[in-house]
Each structure stands twice: as structure tokens, then as C-alpha cells.
Design an enzyme around this catalytic site. Sequence first.
Site, short mmCIF file in Angstrom:
data_model
loop_
_atom_site.label_atom_id
_atom_site.label_comp_id
_atom_site.label_asym_id
_atom_site.label_seq_id
_atom_site.Cartn_x
_atom_site.Cartn_y
_atom_site.Cartn_z
N TYR A 139 -88.83 -40.85 -60.43
CA TYR A 139 -89.56 -39.74 -61.05
C TYR A 139 -89.21 -39.65 -62.53
CZ TYR A 139 -91.38 -35.05 -61.96
OH TYR A 139 -92.07 -33.98 -62.49
P1 NDP Z 1 -98.47 -29.60 -57.19
O1 NDP Z 1 -97.99 -30.42 -56.06
O2 NDP Z 1 -98.91 -28.20 -56.95
O3 NDP Z 1 -99.67 -30.35 -57.91
C1 NDP Z 1 -99.80 -31.73 -57.96
C2 NDP Z 1 -101.27 -32.00 -58.18
O4 NDP Z 1 -101.45 -33.41 -58.35
C3 NDP Z 1 -102.11 -31.58 -56.99
O5 NDP Z 1 -103.27 -30.95 -57.47
C4 NDP Z 1 -102.46 -32.90 -56.32
O6 NDP Z 1 -103.75 -32.78 -55.75
C5 NDP Z 1 -102.49 -33.82 -57.51
N1 NDP Z 1 -102.31 -35.22 -57.14
C6 NDP Z 1 -101.22 -35.80 -56.58
N2 NDP Z 1 -101.47 -37.10 -56.36
C7 NDP Z 1 -102.74 -37.33 -56.80
C8 NDP Z 1 -103.56 -38.46 -56.82
N3 NDP Z 1 -103.16 -39.66 -56.37
N4 NDP Z 1 -104.82 -38.36 -57.34
C9 NDP Z 1 -105.25 -37.16 -57.80
N5 NDP Z 1 -104.51 -36.05 -57.80
C10 NDP Z 1 -103.28 -36.14 -57.29
O7 NDP Z 1 -97.30 -29.63 -58.27
P2 NDP Z 1 -97.23 -29.22 -59.83
O8 NDP Z 1 -98.33 -28.33 -60.21
O9 NDP Z 1 -95.85 -28.80 -60.09
O10 NDP Z 1 -97.40 -30.64 -60.51
C11 NDP Z 1 -98.32 -30.90 -61.56
C12 NDP Z 1 -97.68 -31.82 -62.58
O11 NDP Z 1 -96.61 -31.13 -63.22
C13 NDP Z 1 -97.07 -33.10 -62.00
O12 NDP Z 1 -97.38 -34.18 -62.85
C14 NDP Z 1 -95.58 -32.81 -62.04
O13 NDP Z 1 -94.80 -33.98 -62.11
C15 NDP Z 1 -95.49 -31.99 -63.31
N6 NDP Z 1 -94.27 -31.20 -63.41
C16 NDP Z 1 -94.01 -30.20 -62.54
C17 NDP Z 1 -92.86 -29.47 -62.67
C18 NDP Z 1 -92.53 -28.37 -61.73
O14 NDP Z 1 -91.40 -27.87 -61.76
N7 NDP Z 1 -93.45 -27.92 -60.88
C19 NDP Z 1 -91.89 -29.73 -63.72
C20 NDP Z 1 -92.26 -30.79 -64.60
C21 NDP Z 1 -93.42 -31.50 -64.44
P3 NDP Z 1 -104.26 -33.45 -54.38
O15 NDP Z 1 -103.10 -33.51 -53.44
O16 NDP Z 1 -105.36 -32.53 -53.95
O17 NDP Z 1 -104.78 -34.80 -54.80
#
Ligand code: NDP
Length: 256
Positions: free
Chosen positions: A160
Site C-alpha cells: 500500500y
Molecule cells: P472506500 O473503500 O470507501 O472507497 C474506495 C473506493 O474505491 C470505492 O468507491 C470502491 O468502489 C473504489 N474502487 C476500489 N477498487 C476499484 C476498482 N478496481 N475500480 C473502480 N473503483 C474501485 O475507501 P476510501 O474512501 O477511504 O478510499 C478512497 C481513496 O482514499 C483510496 O485511494 C484510499 O487509498 C485513499 N485514502 C484513504 C484514506 C483513509 O483513511 N480512508 C487515507 C489515505 C488515502 P467499488 O467497490 O464500488 O468499485
Amino acid sequence: MVDSDGLLRGKVVLITGASSGIGAAAARVFAGEGAAVVLAARREARLAALVAELTDKGHPASAVLCDVTRAEDARRAVAHALRHHGRLDGAFNNAGRGGDLTPLHEMDDDVYDAILDTNVRGLWNCLRAEIAAMLPTGGGAIVNNSSVGGLVAIPTAAPYVASKHAVVGFTRAAADEYAGRGVRVNAVAPGSTLSEITADWYARNPGLQDRIHASVPQGRTAAPEEVAEAAAWLLSDRSSYVTGTVLPVDGGYVNR
Ligand code: NDP
């Protein structure tokens, strides 16, 4: 000058990973700032519910199913924006997969593959399609969602951290390459933010939330809207001379 009645007024913005967490919050924040939003992710029902919520409030919004690990899906998402909204002004490349706190030497290849494929190949796929769509209209703005794990080591497992450093690398490379052609590329680097990823980490690791809060100067987890607000500014014309930067949205974490 930008009109005060909407930071993103009149702009068409694609959001990947819009079905939950930071991406769903971004959809609400960007729409509230006047953007037409295109929501991309894999969970169709979640996207449909969010589109209904936004359109009921009078905001232009549509959804497209997209697995960012597939280049043809990324191209289809951008084509959807062009077909339904006429252009692409902005993109928030937010789709991502979290780490799982397994020690590096015990981690299986499939975990590495899943994280790198989503967070790095997914961004690569989206960037190419988005930039190709923006160049003919004179440019646009892209914000990639990295992490504080893209700037420093954090205990979420090495792939990650490596993937989020790669997001920073892509941000800098694309910003440099397209600065002269009207495309700005920046990143946000969120600290711990309330979402399904963090809810899952906290549920599987008792005491983790308290340990994280103890390491954050502001002493708390961010609301997803706080990350979305930073991305909105980077997507807007208010940040017109900002490109290639990585903005921590982290309550002071990387500044310790
Ligand atoms: P969530 O799990 O709520 O959101 C992740 C999103 O990514 C979902 O909407 C999921 O949608 C989508 N996703 C995952 N894999 C795919 C794929 N192969 N194709 C299309 N969409 C995909 O978590 P967060 O909101 O926290 O995460 C959002 C971003 O923020 C990420 O990049 C994460 O690394 C980053 N982040 C988050 C932090 C935190 O503390 N929450 C801290 C730092 C960074 P679906 O499953 O419907 O495809």
C-alpha cells in the site's frame, strides 16, 4: 477571478471510486460547488443511489460502471463523460484499495497484485484516458488520491505504501509533461479518514484507532468531506498556478 457561487461551476468532473467514502463525499461536495459529476466505480446500486440523491437536488450527475484495473473501463468512463456532458474538465482519481497490516515477509502475491493493480495500474489507466480527452479542449485539472503513506512509511503494509508513493510519482511526471498544454495534475495525501477502508481496519485491529489518533496532531480521524474540499480547490481555477504538488490533508501528521 472565479465566481463565488460555485468553485467548480460549469465544470464536468469524473470521480473514480465514487460509490463510497471519500469519492462519494467528493461527489456531494463537487456537485454542491456547481460541477456536473460523473461517478465511476464497480458497485452499480451504490452509484445509482448517489446519482438519484444528487439529481433530486438538481445537480447534473450520471454514473458509469468502471473497474479501473481495466484500461477499456477507464476509457469507457471518460467516453461516458464526453457523451453525456460534452467535455471533461476535471478528474478525481480516487479509486483505491487499502492495506491489511500483514507483515511484509508474510504477505502473499495476490495481496500485492490486488493493491498495485488498483492503486497504480488503475491510475495509469485513468490518467491516459483523461489527459487524452482534456488536450483537445485546451486542458483541465486532475487530482490523484495518494495518502500520507505516499509521503512517509505508515503501518498499513508495504505494498500500500509503495503504491501510494507511485501515485505521487505519476502525479509529478504527468504534471511536468503536460504543464505546457493546460493540464494541471496534483495529489491529495489524506491521513486517517472515516470510510469503509478505515472502518474495516479499526474493526479488525482493536486499539488501532486510538493509536492513530495519538499520532495525529489534531488527534482525530478526518471526515471524508474534508479531503473532498481540498480536492475541489485543486480542481478549480482558484489553484491555476498549482501543479505537481502533493497536499497533505492529515491533521498535521506528516509535519510532526
Ligand atoms: P472506500 O473503500 O470507501 O472507497 C474506495 C473506493 O474505491 C470505492 O468507491 C470502491 O468502489 C473504489 N474502487 C476500489 N477498487 C476499484 C476498482 N478496481 N475500480 C473502480 N473503483 C474501485 O475507501 P476510501 O474512501 O477511504 O478510499 C478512497 C481513496 O482514499 C483510496 O485511494 C484510499 O487509498 C485513499 N485514502 C484513504 C484514506 C483513509 O483513511 N480512508 C487515507 C489515505 C488515502 P467499488 O467497490 O464500488 O468499485
